[in-house]
Design an enzyme around this catalytic site. Sequence first.
Site, mmCIF file in Angstrom:
data_model
loop_
_atom_site.group_PDB
_atom_site.id
_atom_site.type_symbol
_atom_site.label_atom_id
_atom_site.label_comp_id
_atom_site.label_asym_id
_atom_site.label_seq_id
_atom_site.Cartn_x
_atom_site.Cartn_y
_atom_site.Cartn_z
ATOM 1 N N SER A 177 19.593 5.985 8.115
ATOM 2 C CA SER A 177 20.315 6.879 9.026
ATOM 3 C C SER A 177 20.060 8.315 8.586
ATOM 4 C CB SER A 177 21.813 6.531 9.043
ATOM 5 O OG SER A 177 22.499 7.320 9.988
ATOM 6 N N HIS A 203 18.710 5.261 12.848
ATOM 7 C CA HIS A 203 19.652 5.804 13.826
ATOM 8 C C HIS A 203 19.053 7.055 14.461
ATOM 9 C CE1 HIS A 203 23.176 3.883 11.376
ATOM 10 N NE2 HIS A 203 22.510 2.993 12.081
ATOM 11 N N ASP A 299 26.576 0.873 8.144
ATOM 12 C CA ASP A 299 25.690 0.025 8.935
ATOM 13 C C ASP A 299 24.559 -0.512 8.057
ATOM 14 O OD1 ASP A 299 24.666 -1.238 11.199
ATOM 15 O OD2 ASP A 299 23.388 0.470 11.703
#
Length: 364
Positions: A177, A203, A299
């Site tokens: 991310s 992401h 995540d």
Amino acid sequence: MQKKIKVLCVDDSALIRSLMTEIINSQPDMEVCATAPDPLVARELIKQHNPDVLTLDVEMPRMDGLDFLEKLMRLRPMPVVMVSSLTERGSEITLRALELGAVDFVTKPRVGIRDGMLDYSEKLADKVRAASRARVRQNPQPHAAAAAAAHGHAGAAAPLINNPLVSTEKLIIVGASTGGTEAIREVLTPLPPDAPAVLIAQHMPPGFTRSFAQRLNGLCRISVKEAEHGERVLPGHAYIAPGHAHLLLARSGANYIAHLSDEPPVNRHRPSVDVLFRSAAQHAGKNALGVILTGMGRDGAAGLLEMKKAGAYTFAQDEASCVVFGMPREAIAMGGVDDVAPLSDMSRRIMARLASMGDRVQRV
């Protein structure tokens, strides 16, 4: 009382400056200390206010946002969140800004600017918050080093060439991310042309992943592309999840294939790292290596643990080399990580582990 995060907003649009101020000041832990219509004004305000985070429009008059960012990261490194338009040119400029040292970016909506920006308030606040805790790096010549590695001239890449690994059974599964675009570049560029297939969930919003893949494809010795639904997953290729869909690993007979899903976001993200990791646990098991890189939030932590339980060997980027040590920290805390590695050594360790797997790689 906790000190508030001081934010300087730089944008040539008075409307955007006003909206950013409204969004940031609505948060209990941050405030806009000043705004600037261009980088020249911003330069003086930085000296005056010493902000914790800068939000910077990528395209502005008087001085280009990239030129300003390059000077800033060389002379006075600080956390920067880029504000970018959802265009092909905007995505290319934003990716270059991340190479130059920007921590993250947030997109401007194309239509209904005021309503669109207010819808982004939670995402913007999260990114400013993460940027305030980020490790800012100076990155003088990323293209030169990456290009050298892509053409086999980088010293660190040479040992990998001596370990050719061709197997449709082996897979490298990567999630990242905040800070991930540059971390992924550093992991991929040393890989030899015959490395196992790599599947990546980063992401990133729609419109940026294709430009990201194209940029990496020009720097790496493996082929890098945006994943397409139903395509066969091949050695020597990296597949990046599109910004609008989850990427899952699936099987068709003896072959691995890429599967795209428009199911709702998981952990507030689509693509989600957990979704990719869980599919790898189910369909690849011991044949996969899991890698979780820099990023905000959790995540991927649960999915990496599932991969490990399915027999995969797992890596996490270490705290010292992360821009934001969120996702790796969560994965380590859950017990899903076998090896914690600095980013600079991640590719070598991945390839060494793959070489050690040998005949133990099994069809699942």
